[in-house]
Design a protein around this motif. Sequence first.
Motif, PDB file in Angstrom:
ATOM      1  N   LEU A 178      48.489  50.039  66.259  1.00  0.00           N
ATOM      2  CA  LEU A 178      47.738  48.911  67.135  1.00  0.00           C
ATOM      3  C   LEU A 178      46.220  48.812  66.957  1.00  0.00           C
ATOM      4  O   LEU A 178      45.273  47.956  67.472  1.00  0.00           O
ATOM      5  N   ALA A 179      45.671  49.574  66.226  1.00  0.00           N
ATOM      6  CA  ALA A 179      44.125  49.307  65.548  1.00  0.00           C
ATOM      7  C   ALA A 179      44.489  48.233  64.813  1.00  0.00           C
ATOM      8  O   ALA A 179      43.366  47.041  64.791  1.00  0.00           O
ATOM      9  N   LEU A 180      45.318  47.794  63.782  1.00  0.00           N
ATOM     10  CA  LEU A 180      44.974  46.510  63.078  1.00  0.00           C
ATOM     11  C   LEU A 180      45.512  45.500  63.066  1.00  0.00           C
ATOM     12  O   LEU A 180      44.879  44.394  62.998  1.00  0.00           O
ATOM     13  N   LEU A 225      41.049  45.160  63.563  1.00  0.00           N
ATOM     14  CA  LEU A 225      41.149  45.599  62.761  1.00  0.00           C
ATOM     15  C   LEU A 225      41.863  45.787  61.305  1.00  0.00           C
ATOM     16  O   LEU A 225      42.682  45.798  61.377  1.00  0.00           O
ATOM     17  N   PRO A 226      41.417  44.842  60.032  1.00  0.00           N
ATOM     18  CA  PRO A 226      41.868  44.975  58.996  1.00  0.00           C
ATOM     19  C   PRO A 226      41.925  46.348  58.615  1.00  0.00           C
ATOM     20  O   PRO A 226      40.988  47.017  58.478  1.00  0.00           O
ATOM     21  N   GLY A 227      42.853  46.395  57.034  1.00  0.00           N
ATOM     22  CA  GLY A 227      43.134  47.047  56.690  1.00  0.00           C
ATOM     23  C   GLY A 227      42.048  48.551  56.218  1.00  0.00           C
ATOM     24  O   GLY A 227      41.727  49.713  56.632  1.00  0.00           O
ATOM     25  N   ILE A 278      33.773  40.118  58.429  1.00  0.00           N
ATOM     26  CA  ILE A 278      32.777  41.035  59.792  1.00  0.00           C
ATOM     27  C   ILE A 278      34.588  40.620  60.718  1.00  0.00           C
ATOM     28  O   ILE A 278      34.695  39.304  61.080  1.00  0.00           O
ATOM     29  N   PRO A 279      35.119  41.483  61.324  1.00  0.00           N
ATOM     30  CA  PRO A 279      35.752  41.104  61.708  1.00  0.00           C
ATOM     31  C   PRO A 279      35.177  40.788  63.196  1.00  0.00           C
ATOM     32  O   PRO A 279      34.648  41.256  63.780  1.00  0.00           O
ATOM     33  N   ALA A 280      36.233  39.793  64.148  1.00  0.00           N
ATOM     34  CA  ALA A 280      35.864  39.158  64.601  1.00  0.00           C
ATOM     35  C   ALA A 280      35.794  40.707  66.258  1.00  0.00           C
ATOM     36  O   ALA A 280      36.587  41.962  66.372  1.00  0.00           O
ATOM     37  N   ALA A 281      35.786  40.259  67.734  1.00  0.00           N
ATOM     38  CA  ALA A 281      35.534  41.321  69.128  1.00  0.00           C
ATOM     39  C   ALA A 281      37.161  41.030  69.319  1.00  0.00           C
ATOM     40  O   ALA A 281      37.626  40.736  69.174  1.00  0.00           O
TER      41      ALA A 281
END
Length: 336
Positions: A29-31, A34-36, A198-201
């Motif tokens: 779910l978290a992936l 956020l990428p690994g 940088i991951p998106a919101a």
Amino acid sequence: MKLVRRHSALFALIAAGLLWGLTVPLSKLALEWLPGGWLTVVRFALAAPLLAVVARKDLRRAVTPQILFAGAVGYGIVILLQNAGIHATSVSHAALIVGAVPALVALIAAATGKGSTGPAAWVGFALALTGVGIVAGGGGGGSTLGGDALVFASVTLSATFVVVQPRLLRGQNPMAVTAVQMVAGALIAIPNAALEGIPAAPATLTPVVALVALILAGTLLPFALFAYGQSRVSPELAGAFLNLEPLVGAAAGALAFGDPFGPVQLLGGAVIIAGIALSTAPPRRTVTPVTDRRHAGRTHRVRRAAPRDARQHPHTEGPRSGDYVSSSTPPHSSHS
């Protein structure tokens, strides 16, 4: 006192195994957000300070090159590989492949001379690894051989870490060691996270809630509990409690994610469980006949009395009357 410590260690290992069963579905779910690499960094960077507060008095002593290196590999690289594998395969597949950890722990312990293995256990190891192959080759929704291979590589490194960790925990506060190793795991994952950008919101709150649960229930508690229990039992016994992880994870994958769990997966899971049962069963003890036990446990002692006519035998220098000579090694003998 020793019995109480052993029971507390076993309860800690049981709790760790059950909680770790949630890590695969929570990571899945978290992936979605956020990428690994980022998931590894955030997971350990937020969990480590909380644990460090509890073990702050022993932190400095736990900062050694060996502990840092083991944390970088056993936490950082293991979770990086696991995250990459989970992203590319199904939750059920990943969870069942984790079932190979106990067999791999015992195999590595036997190969390195840190454990002994009987014939039945070797059959169990072979069965467990065969079951992993059946699950990986059975296909299923969202599963790939590449993803399964990444999870298996993570599992192999994790098993090696389980064997090495007891030596690092010796004389240390398990909580302090875990906090230091989490920091090392977060640091080793930073270059990978930097390459991901940088991951998106997050689009929804679901991955955020999953991340918080992963940090608390899937990282902070199980890693600390497992380190506590592992410091008090053998690697093989500690590894056996990881059997709980694939059972909880596979059930969560089937119920929460709708992962297919058909005859092939069922067969592979059954073979894994059978192999685990054989590999972790206590060896049969050979009963020694009563007569042999008595004979083996007897200390041969010979009573020598000083001869009454000792003066007539000047060359006889036996012990004084009442002395005993034992055939066993003297307490202060130089033989180890």
